[in-house]
Write a protein that holds these residues in place. Structure first.
Motif, PDB file in Angstrom:
ATOM      1  N   GLY A 552     103.684 -73.170 -32.763  1.00  0.00           N
ATOM      2  CA  GLY A 552     105.154 -74.133 -32.729  1.00  0.00           C
ATOM      3  C   GLY A 552     105.115 -75.018 -31.334  1.00  0.00           C
ATOM      4  N   LYS A 553     105.270 -75.128 -30.687  1.00  0.00           N
ATOM      5  CA  LYS A 553     105.258 -76.051 -29.730  1.00  0.00           C
ATOM      6  C   LYS A 553     103.858 -77.103 -29.673  1.00  0.00           C
ATOM      7  N   LEU A 554     102.993 -76.985 -29.598  1.00  0.00           N
ATOM      8  CA  LEU A 554     101.305 -77.745 -30.118  1.00  0.00           C
ATOM      9  C   LEU A 554     101.701 -78.338 -31.959  1.00  0.00           C
ATOM     10  N   PHE A 555     102.161 -77.239 -33.032  1.00  0.00           N
ATOM     11  CA  PHE A 555     102.676 -78.603 -33.865  1.00  0.00           C
ATOM     12  C   PHE A 555     103.429 -79.674 -33.625  1.00  0.00           C
ATOM     13  N   TYR A 556     104.282 -79.072 -33.074  1.00  0.00           N
ATOM     14  CA  TYR A 556     105.842 -79.936 -32.900  1.00  0.00           C
ATOM     15  C   TYR A 556     105.233 -81.991 -32.047  1.00  0.00           C
ATOM     16  N   ARG A 557     104.801 -80.993 -30.965  1.00  0.00           N
ATOM     17  CA  ARG A 557     103.820 -81.952 -30.194  1.00  0.00           C
ATOM     18  C   ARG A 557     103.242 -83.224 -31.365  1.00  0.00           C
ATOM     19  N   HIS A 558     102.034 -82.643 -32.030  1.00  0.00           N
ATOM     20  CA  HIS A 558     101.462 -83.531 -33.281  1.00  0.00           C
ATOM     21  C   HIS A 558     102.046 -84.058 -34.124  1.00  0.00           C
ATOM     22  N   ASP A 559     102.807 -83.346 -34.945  1.00  0.00           N
ATOM     23  CA  ASP A 559     103.709 -84.135 -36.305  1.00  0.00           C
ATOM     24  C   ASP A 559     104.177 -84.865 -35.351  1.00  0.00           C
ATOM     25  N   ARG A 560     104.787 -84.645 -34.227  1.00  0.00           N
ATOM     26  CA  ARG A 560     105.700 -85.863 -33.735  1.00  0.00           C
ATOM     27  C   ARG A 560     105.301 -87.393 -33.119  1.00  0.00           C
ATOM     28  N   HIS A 561     103.959 -87.099 -32.614  1.00  0.00           N
ATOM     29  CA  HIS A 561     103.510 -88.234 -32.460  1.00  0.00           C
ATOM     30  C   HIS A 561     103.237 -88.798 -33.326  1.00  0.00           C
ATOM     31  N   GLY A 562     102.318 -88.093 -34.491  1.00  0.00           N
ATOM     32  CA  GLY A 562     102.141 -88.711 -35.657  1.00  0.00           C
ATOM     33  C   GLY A 562     103.059 -89.417 -36.832  1.00  0.00           C
ATOM     34  N   MET A 563     104.411 -88.801 -36.531  1.00  0.00           N
ATOM     35  CA  MET A 563     105.659 -89.844 -36.908  1.00  0.00           C
ATOM     36  C   MET A 563     105.974 -90.925 -36.781  1.00  0.00           C
ATOM     37  N   ALA A 588      94.000 -87.670 -41.224  1.00  0.00           N
ATOM     38  CA  ALA A 588      94.130 -87.766 -39.063  1.00  0.00           C
ATOM     39  C   ALA A 588      95.035 -86.114 -38.885  1.00  0.00           C
ATOM     40  N   THR A 589      96.106 -86.857 -38.965  1.00  0.00           N
ATOM     41  CA  THR A 589      97.340 -86.341 -38.091  1.00  0.00           C
ATOM     42  C   THR A 589      96.881 -84.455 -38.206  1.00  0.00           C
ATOM     43  N   ARG A 590      96.941 -84.429 -39.364  1.00  0.00           N
ATOM     44  CA  ARG A 590      96.725 -83.003 -40.061  1.00  0.00           C
ATOM     45  C   ARG A 590      95.545 -82.465 -39.444  1.00  0.00           C
ATOM     46  N   GLU A 591      94.450 -82.818 -40.097  1.00  0.00           N
ATOM     47  CA  GLU A 591      93.085 -82.464 -39.028  1.00  0.00           C
ATOM     48  C   GLU A 591      92.886 -82.464 -37.552  1.00  0.00           C
ATOM     49  N   GLU A 592      93.283 -83.274 -36.456  1.00  0.00           N
ATOM     50  CA  GLU A 592      93.632 -82.882 -34.891  1.00  0.00           C
ATOM     51  C   GLU A 592      94.804 -81.819 -35.020  1.00  0.00           C
ATOM     52  N   GLN A 595      92.953 -78.486 -35.921  1.00  0.00           N
ATOM     53  CA  GLN A 595      91.268 -78.213 -35.089  1.00  0.00           C
ATOM     54  C   GLN A 595      92.124 -77.460 -33.814  1.00  0.00           C
ATOM     55  N   ALA A 596      93.318 -78.413 -33.272  1.00  0.00           N
ATOM     56  CA  ALA A 596      94.194 -78.043 -31.913  1.00  0.00           C
ATOM     57  C   ALA A 596      94.330 -76.351 -32.134  1.00  0.00           C
ATOM     58  N   ILE A 597      94.396 -76.217 -32.972  1.00  0.00           N
ATOM     59  CA  ILE A 597      95.441 -74.656 -33.766  1.00  0.00           C
ATOM     60  C   ILE A 597      94.201 -73.649 -33.440  1.00  0.00           C
ATOM     61  N   GLU A 598      93.537 -74.186 -33.839  1.00  0.00           N
ATOM     62  CA  GLU A 598      92.310 -73.381 -34.044  1.00  0.00           C
ATOM     63  C   GLU A 598      91.499 -72.688 -32.257  1.00  0.00           C
ATOM     64  N   ALA A 599      91.334 -74.388 -31.858  1.00  0.00           N
ATOM     65  CA  ALA A 599      91.338 -74.586 -30.174  1.00  0.00           C
ATOM     66  C   ALA A 599      92.130 -73.238 -29.347  1.00  0.00           C
ATOM     67  N   LEU A 600      93.132 -73.429 -29.815  1.00  0.00           N
ATOM     68  CA  LEU A 600      94.500 -72.312 -29.153  1.00  0.00           C
ATOM     69  C   LEU A 600      93.809 -70.668 -29.104  1.00  0.00           C
ATOM     70  N   LEU A 601      93.808 -70.389 -30.510  1.00  0.00           N
ATOM     71  CA  LEU A 601      93.223 -69.356 -30.739  1.00  0.00           C
ATOM     72  C   LEU A 601      92.198 -68.952 -30.582  1.00  0.00           C
ATOM     73  N   ARG A 602      91.613 -70.168 -30.398  1.00  0.00           N
ATOM     74  CA  ARG A 602      90.164 -69.087 -29.410  1.00  0.00           C
ATOM     75  C   ARG A 602      90.099 -69.074 -28.304  1.00  0.00           C
ATOM     76  N   GLY A 603      91.282 -69.286 -27.638  1.00  0.00           N
ATOM     77  CA  GLY A 603      91.685 -69.340 -26.643  1.00  0.00           C
ATOM     78  C   GLY A 603      91.534 -70.492 -25.246  1.00  0.00           C
TER      79      GLY A 603
END
Length: 613
Positions: A552-563, A588-592, A595-603
């Protein structure tokens, strides 16, 4: 001789002022309105009344500057972006009303036995509504900034633009001796007129963009108030003169000048300087119209004139009503607009005079049509009063805004679901605020629970100024009205460059508009709730609570910057789906983010490149 002439002029001036001072308060006291008072006063002292003033046409010509100044003040309230937002109403609604009314009124003229050329000129002249009367009535009702008022102003602007093509059509209809050379010269003259008009408009726009603001900065530095007033008059009259020399209307020139200065820091000063002249000259214009009613012409052709007034006003009113209903206005709004715009206007005098000079209509038709237009202008205020009293459904008297006796450094606008929570948090942290809301029930209820709340419409600049917006350090806009929120933010940013503005937005597009208006922090009303629901949904699918919170925090930060980046690319004229640059940024924001969420889930820990926001 000079002394006698001077005494005669002074008698006319005293007569004009005396008639206005006596008639207008009397008619307003009787509930008949100021416009009808001016018209009656003009008729009483004019050449066809007591004869105290004889040259009504000269007075109308001078007093037209009141209409010009009125359009300048309206232009100051319309920023280019706002005017662009009204383009569909100006060219869509305006053109629909003008075309349909012109066709129907032409048939009315032909039914009276006039040739189609004469009927067309008479019809198109009557289509041009009186800007002076409509603006005065809307101003007295305080409806110029309302949605209904803006639609009417848009139609009036389109009608003002029509004067040039209509004059060109009159020249085409003028009887000429057949000949190829004359036809070629005639066409060349028309194209030359169009070129001169466009050149004048271009010169005015260039002056507004690059000369006016530097000029007012220099004059403001001199700290001479009278020079600023003179400069304001120079801009209005100079713009009007330039457009008139180009064959356009002075009123249109003043309006364009006002729009070009609408984003200037001197806007409020200009409006204050022009206001006294505008009111006085506009009143003089109505006096002149009352004087111009030739009772001799009415007496000689009273049957034709009265039948013409009734036929033209009824058909035009029905047309205006029909167009308003097609534009999805309510029955009450459409009826009110039909009565308000059923009359002819001041530009009809210009068109009929040109048509008479060109030989399209004869002198008698010109006199009759002028009398019909003047009578229609005189009847309109009376019709509106009768409709307000007997035809319009009774409505509750609007409540006046509560007095604000104490100013605080924080203003909270809107005490609905969001406003109450925000203000309570501020209070619990020791801050005091001035709270304003437009819902009387909410005002009473919240005040009972211990939070002093003032009733009032925060889109009205005077209320915000009374509340201390110029000195406040924080403004919280929590209203659920998109346009009202934008209006409040824009005005706050204009009068206080240092204020911090936290605003509620409806959706992404509203967020972009609020960003452009000057808000510092913008919170979408459903975003945080949707984010929480998304995290809870992930947990129900088996994701650990801590991981869901990190997502949730990661999605928030990316969405805020994209906005923020999307707001910089947003162009209202392109809409949501035709802005290629913004579409690319969203993808581009959605893809970034993915990728960030996938990286987070990989640790893997994300290296945030945009700073902590």
């Amino acid at each position: 001789m000079a002394a006698e002439a001077s005494s005669s002029d002074l008698i006319q001036v005293v007569s004009l002022l005396g008639a206005a001072v006596v008639a207008v308060p009397l008619f307003k006291r009787l509930g008949l309105g100021s416009v009808l008072g001016y018209l009656a006063a003009g008729l009483a002292i004019g050449p066809y009344g007591l004869g105290l003033v004889t040259d009504s046409h000269s007075i109308i010509h001078i007093a037209e500057f009141g209409v010009v100044m009125f359009l300048f003040v309206i232009g100051l309230e319309m920023k280019p972006s706002h005017l662009w937002g009204l383009r569909r109403q100006i060219f869509g609604l305006g053109s629909m009303q003008v075309v349909i009314c012109s066709i129907l009124l032409t048939f009315v003229g032909m039914a009276f036995g006039a040739p189609w050329q004469v009927a067309f000129v008479c019809a198109t002249g009557f289509v041009l509504t009186s800007t002076a009367i409509v603006m005065q009535v809307l101003g007295e009702r305080q409806e110029l900034a309302s949605r209904r008022g803006q639609q009417i102003v848009s139609i009036l602007l389109f009608e003002d633009l029509l004067i040039v093509p209509l004059l060109a059509i009159v020249s085409f209809l003028a009887p000429t001796v057949p000949g190829a050379d004359e036809a070629a010269a005639h066409g060349s003259s028309v194209w030359k007129s169009i070129g001169v008009a466009l050149g004048s408009l271009g010169a005015l726009v260039a002056a507004g963009l690059w000369l006016l603001n530097p000029l007012f900065r220099v004059l403001a530095a001199s700290k001479a108030r009278e020079v600023m007033t003179a400069a304001a008059l120079l801009v209005v009259l100079g713009a009007g003169l330039l457009m008139e020399m180009g064959g356009l209307s002075m009123a249109m020139g003043a309006f364009v000048a006002g729009v070009l200065l609408s984003e200037s820091s001197f806007r409020h000063q200009l409006e204050a300087d022009i206001e006294p002249f505008r009111g006085l000259l506009l009143g003089l214009f109505f006096l002149g119209v009352g004087m111009a009613l030739d009772l001799k012409v009415v007496a000689e052709s009273w049957g034709v004139i009265l039948a013409g007034v009734v036929a033209l006003m009824v058909v035009k009113a029905l047309c205006v009503y029909g167009v308003a209903r097609l534009a999805r206005s309510s029955h009450a709004d459409a009826m009110d607009r039909a009565l308000l715009m059923a009359q002819g206007g001041e530009f009809a005098f210009v068109l009929y005079s040109a048509a008479a000079s060109a030989g399209v209509i004869d002198a008698r038709t010109n006199a009759n049509m002028t009398a019909i237009v003047v009578l229609s202008m005189a009847i309109t205020p009376l019709l509106l009063i009768l409709y307000q009293r007997f035809g319009k459904p009774a409505a509750a008297e609007p409540r006046e805004a509560d007095p604000i006796e104490e100013q605080h450094p924080i203003l909270v606008i809107g005490m609905g679901r969001m406003g109450q929570i925000i203000n309570t948090m501020l209070q619990m942290c020791g801050h005091t605020s001035t709270v304003i809301d437009l819902d009387p029930e909410a005002v009473e209820g919240v005040t009972r629970y211990g939070t002093k709340t003032h009733f009032g419409d925060a889109t009205r600049p005077e209320l915000l100024l009374t509340a201390g917006i110029e000195k406040a350090c924080l403004l919280v806009v929590a209203v659920d009205d998109r346009k009202a929120a934008l209006s409040i933010v824009r005005f706050a940013r204009e009068v206080n460059l240092d204020i911090q503005i936290v605003a509620r937005s409806f959706d992404r597009l509203h967020t972009f508009d609020m960003y452009s208006a000057g808000a510092d922090e913008i919170v979408r009303e459903t975003f945080d709730a949707a984010l929480r629901m998304g995290k809870r949904s992930l947990e129900k699918l088996g994701m650990p609570h801590e991981t869901a919170e990190e997502v949730g925090k990661l999605f928030y930060r990316h969405d805020r910057h994209g906005m923020i980046e999307q707001a910089r690319l947003y162009d209202p004229s392109l809409g949501t789906y035709r802005n290629d640059a913004m579409v690319e940024r969203v993808l581009a924001t959605r893809e970034e983010t993915r990728q960030a969420i996938e990286a987070l889930l990989r640790g893997e820990k994300e290296e945030w490149a945009y700073g902590d926001d």
